[in-house]
Motif scaffolding. Structure first.
Motif, PDB file in Angstrom:
ATOM      1  N   ILE A  60       6.745  -8.068  -3.649  1.00 41.44           N
ATOM      2  CA  ILE A  60       6.011  -6.844  -3.975  1.00 41.44           C
ATOM      3  C   ILE A  60       6.152  -5.870  -2.815  1.00 41.44           C
ATOM      4  CG2 ILE A  60       3.750  -5.873  -4.553  1.00 41.44           C
ATOM      5  CD1 ILE A  60       2.883  -8.524  -5.633  1.00 41.44           C
TER       6      ILE A  60
ATOM      7  N   GLU B 247       5.471  -3.067  -0.040  1.00 40.06           N
ATOM      8  CA  GLU B 247       4.235  -2.819   0.696  1.00 40.06           C
ATOM      9  C   GLU B 247       3.423  -1.630   0.138  1.00 40.06           C
ATOM     10  OE1 GLU B 247       4.555  -4.096   4.774  1.00 40.06           O
ATOM     11  OE2 GLU B 247       3.230  -2.467   5.371  1.00 40.06           O
TER      12      GLU B 247
ATOM     13  N   LEU C 287       1.505  -2.968  -2.668  1.00 38.75           N
ATOM     14  CA  LEU C 287       0.430  -3.851  -2.175  1.00 38.75           C
ATOM     15  C   LEU C 287      -0.769  -3.026  -1.711  1.00 38.75           C
ATOM     16  CD1 LEU C 287       2.016  -6.628   0.076  1.00 38.75           C
ATOM     17  CD2 LEU C 287       0.816  -6.907  -2.080  1.00 38.75           C
ATOM     18  N   ARG C 288      -0.501  -1.884  -1.075  1.00 39.46           N
ATOM     19  CA  ARG C 288      -1.605  -1.060  -0.561  1.00 39.46           C
ATOM     20  C   ARG C 288      -2.373  -0.349  -1.664  1.00 39.46           C
ATOM     21  NH1 ARG C 288      -1.824  -0.600   4.816  1.00 39.46           N
ATOM     22  NH2 ARG C 288      -0.028  -1.358   5.983  1.00 39.46           N
TER      23      ARG C 288
ATOM     24  N   PRO D  27      -5.520  -2.744  -4.108  1.00 40.72           N
ATOM     25  CA  PRO D  27      -6.977  -2.769  -3.923  1.00 40.72           C
ATOM     26  C   PRO D  27      -7.697  -1.585  -4.569  1.00 40.72           C
ATOM     27  CG  PRO D  27      -5.878  -3.266  -1.870  1.00 40.72           C
ATOM     28  CD  PRO D  27      -4.809  -2.835  -2.830  1.00 40.72           C
ATOM     29  N   HIS D  28      -7.033  -0.424  -4.619  1.00 36.47           N
ATOM     30  CA  HIS D  28      -7.626   0.741  -5.300  1.00 36.47           C
ATOM     31  C   HIS D  28      -7.820   0.437  -6.768  1.00 36.47           C
ATOM     32  CE1 HIS D  28      -7.666   3.670  -2.177  1.00 36.47           C
ATOM     33  NE2 HIS D  28      -6.373   3.638  -1.963  1.00 36.47           N
TER      34      HIS D  28
ATOM     35  N   CYS E 238      -2.397 -12.011  -6.926  1.00 38.68           N
ATOM     36  CA  CYS E 238      -1.283 -11.415  -6.146  1.00 38.68           C
ATOM     37  C   CYS E 238      -1.654 -11.303  -4.677  1.00 38.68           C
ATOM     38  CB  CYS E 238      -1.023  -9.992  -6.625  1.00 38.68           C
ATOM     39  SG  CYS E 238       0.182  -9.842  -7.906  1.00 38.68           S
ATOM     40  N   LEU E 239      -2.881 -10.828  -4.443  1.00 40.46           N
ATOM     41  CA  LEU E 239      -3.322 -10.580  -3.063  1.00 40.46           C
ATOM     42  C   LEU E 239      -3.870 -11.835  -2.423  1.00 40.46           C
ATOM     43  CD1 LEU E 239      -5.112  -7.135  -3.597  1.00 40.46           C
ATOM     44  CD2 LEU E 239      -2.788  -7.555  -2.806  1.00 40.46           C
ATOM     45  N   ASN E 240      -3.960 -12.923  -3.218  1.00 45.74           N
ATOM     46  CA  ASN E 240      -4.547 -14.173  -2.728  1.00 45.74           C
ATOM     47  C   ASN E 240      -6.042 -14.003  -2.434  1.00 45.74           C
ATOM     48  OD1 ASN E 240      -4.035 -16.891  -2.208  1.00 45.74           O
ATOM     49  ND2 ASN E 240      -3.935 -16.553  -0.004  1.00 45.74           N
ATOM     50  N   TRP E 241      -6.689 -13.080  -3.150  1.00 42.40           N
ATOM     51  CA  TRP E 241      -8.113 -12.856  -2.967  1.00 42.40           C
ATOM     52  C   TRP E 241      -8.941 -13.708  -3.902  1.00 42.40           C
ATOM     53  CZ3 TRP E 241      -8.718  -6.795  -2.350  1.00 42.40           C
ATOM     54  CH2 TRP E 241      -8.082  -6.411  -1.141  1.00 42.40           C
TER      55      TRP E 241
ATOM     56  N   ARG F  83      -8.820 -16.919  -3.574  1.00 43.31           N
ATOM     57  CA  ARG F  83      -9.114 -18.124  -2.777  1.00 43.31           C
ATOM     58  C   ARG F  83      -9.636 -17.669  -1.423  1.00 43.31           C
ATOM     59  NH1 ARG F  83      -3.893 -20.017  -2.005  1.00 43.31           N
ATOM     60  NH2 ARG F  83      -4.913 -20.961  -0.237  1.00 43.31           N
TER      61      ARG F  83
ATOM     62  N   GLU G 180      -9.784 -17.546   2.500  1.00 40.34           N
ATOM     63  CA  GLU G 180      -8.978 -17.819   3.698  1.00 40.34           C
ATOM     64  C   GLU G 180      -9.966 -17.857   4.863  1.00 40.34           C
ATOM     65  OE1 GLU G 180      -5.485 -18.098   3.643  1.00 40.34           O
ATOM     66  OE2 GLU G 180      -5.669 -18.740   5.726  1.00 40.34           O
TER      67      GLU G 180
ATOM     68  N   TYR H 116     -12.583 -10.120  -0.742  1.00 39.40           N
ATOM     69  CA  TYR H 116     -11.165 -10.005  -0.400  1.00 39.40           C
ATOM     70  C   TYR H 116     -10.623 -11.347   0.088  1.00 39.40           C
ATOM     71  CZ  TYR H 116     -12.766  -5.128  -0.013  1.00 39.40           C
ATOM     72  OH  TYR H 116     -13.346  -3.904  -0.221  1.00 39.40           O
TER      73      TYR H 116
ATOM     74  N   LEU I 290     -11.712 -13.181   2.444  1.00 41.09           N
ATOM     75  CA  LEU I 290     -11.784 -13.406   3.896  1.00 41.09           C
ATOM     76  C   LEU I 290     -13.130 -14.022   4.239  1.00 41.09           C
ATOM     77  CD1 LEU I 290     -10.260 -12.797   6.571  1.00 41.09           C
ATOM     78  CD2 LEU I 290     -11.485 -10.640   6.663  1.00 41.09           C
TER      79      LEU I 290
END
Ligand SMILES: NC(=O)c1ccc[n+]([C@@H]2O[C@H](COP(=O)([O-])OP(=O)(O)OC[C@H]3O[C@@H](n4cnc5c(N)ncnc54)[C@H](O)[C@@H]3O)[C@@H](O)[C@H]2O)c1
Ligand SMILES: NC(=O)c1ccc[n+]([C@@H]2O[C@H](COP(=O)([O-])OP(=O)(O)OC[C@H]3O[C@@H](n4cnc5c(N)ncnc54)[C@H](O)[C@@H]3O)[C@@H](O)[C@H]2O)c1
Lengths: 209, 209
Positions: free
Chosen positions: A2, A4, A7-8, A11-12, A73-76, A78, A80, A103, A105
């Motif tokens: 994907i 960048e 990717l940015r 989230p929007h 996609c963003l791994n959000w 799970r 981290e 997110y 985190l």
């Protein structure tokens, strides 16, 4: 892979979709997303393709499926577990920010070299001495760390983080940290963001003269 | 007009140049800058051209002149008085960040709707009731404001800021604020920055399996 810029933007889309879901909206078109966010609808369609979600001609994308797909996609979707280094004013604000869990985190410990801070708990998270980071990162299998120390201390802290096997660093110090090629660094964009704002403002003011 | 990607790189050059100046370095080449920052030297040369500073074949750019030129481009050689709306944990960290003055940002007042916060001073800056913002922004000729309120309150605060004649907004709330066309909005990039990091980390972890 994907790109960048895509990717940015994801989230929007996610923030908008979560709002729509809260309002009970079931499906949405790429045109609607584009209008809401001031983007081009072809760009939105291209971005969404990376999530492998297919829209239906009349109704568009299923809101729930698109939310899940972007989070994956963003791994959000799970958690981290992460360390934070530099429990100062910005670090404290970040440790207290519950939305980071959305997110993916999850702060599990903070580190500092200030004896007054070590042993305290900030928003329920224990502040430990920076010397203990390498061993704890290995034991707890921590791969991601947030760096909120002053620029002068940044590289020294990074070297300690690398010893612990940290491979992804979110850097808030305004300087370029040096890491081996396999380590991922994402620089927070405070001064870059402000540069765009102050420049545009000064150009705008010129037009008023 | 300076392209936005160039604008975003200029602070990186500036941080590096300020470090070099502190170490007594008088001149620098675009190749050196490129190597330090992991950029392409042709890109650096193109960016520097926007500052109208000419390098000399053997010695490169004069460090002092380049610092002044970048600060002028970004309007960081003059103070922009600003308001901050939302004196919570992130707002407090920003009010206390002395380095913002290096970026020409000078907080003169903060605003909040929490009666416990109104009347307090945070890092020497008075917190006032949000109702007073429109009149004070006009009186003090404030054009720039930083928004650090929760997403749910963001649009309502923006509408108050617009009444006061604010024309440049640095938005930290994770949502798209709606403003008239002449108003400049720069969205802080927390969730976008984290998206790139978590995605790259999850891709990297896949390669290890
Ligand atoms: N506060 C903001 O709004 C803001 C905005 C943009 C960027 N930043 C950047 O974020 C970073 C943190 O800023 P802040 O305002 O929180 O600063 P701060 O001084 O409040 O906090 C820094 C923390 O790092 C700790 N520290 C210093 N050296 C250390 C070392 N060698 N090992 C471990 N810990 C160490 C200090 O004890 C302190 O707790 C800085 O690099 C700053 O430039 C902050
Ligand atoms: N803390 C972080 O690390 C962090 C990170 C990324 C983004 N953000 C974003 O920054 C913003 C601030 O986050 P925070 O952690 O400081 O939140 P916070 O809850 O600590 O602070 C928010 C402040 O806004 C004030 N407020 C709420 N509604 C208001 C209104 N209508 N008018 C005036 N003031 C109002 C509150 O009284 C409070 O003082 C949020 O949008 C958040 O999503 C924060």
């Amino acid at each position: 892979v994907i790109p960048e810029p895509t990717l940015r933007r994801l989230p929007h889309y996610l923030h908008l979709l979560l709002n729509l879901k809260e309002q009970g909206v079931k499906s949405v078109s790429s045109t609607f997303i584009a209008n809401e966010l001031g983007l081009d609808s072809t760009q939105v369609r291209k971005d969404v393709q990376y999530t492998n979600i297919i829209g239906k001609p009349k109704t568009g994308f299923d809101v729930n499926s698109l939310i899940n797909a972007i989070q994956t996609c963003l791994n959000w979707n799970r958690y981290e577990n992460a360390f934070l280094i530099g429990a100062g004013s910005l670090g404290t604000a970040m440790l207290g920010y519950k939305q980071f869990k959305d997110y993916g985190l999850n702060f599990v410990a903070a580190f500092d070299n200030d004896p007054e801070k070590v042993g305290q708990k900030i928003h329920g998270i224990e502040v430990l001495s920076i010397d203990r980071l390498p061993v704890l990162a290995q034991l707890m299998k921590i791969h991601l760390a947030v760096l909120t120390v002053p620029a002068k201390a940044a590289q020294e802290c990074v070297d300690i983080m690398l010893k612990g096997g940290i491979v992804a660093i979110w850097n808030f110090a305004p300087m370029q940290i040096k890491v081996p090629q396999n380590v991922i660094v994402e620089n927070a964009q405070f001064s870059q963001s402000l540069a765009v704002l102050t420049r545009k403002l000064s150009v705008y003011k010129q037009t008023l003269l």
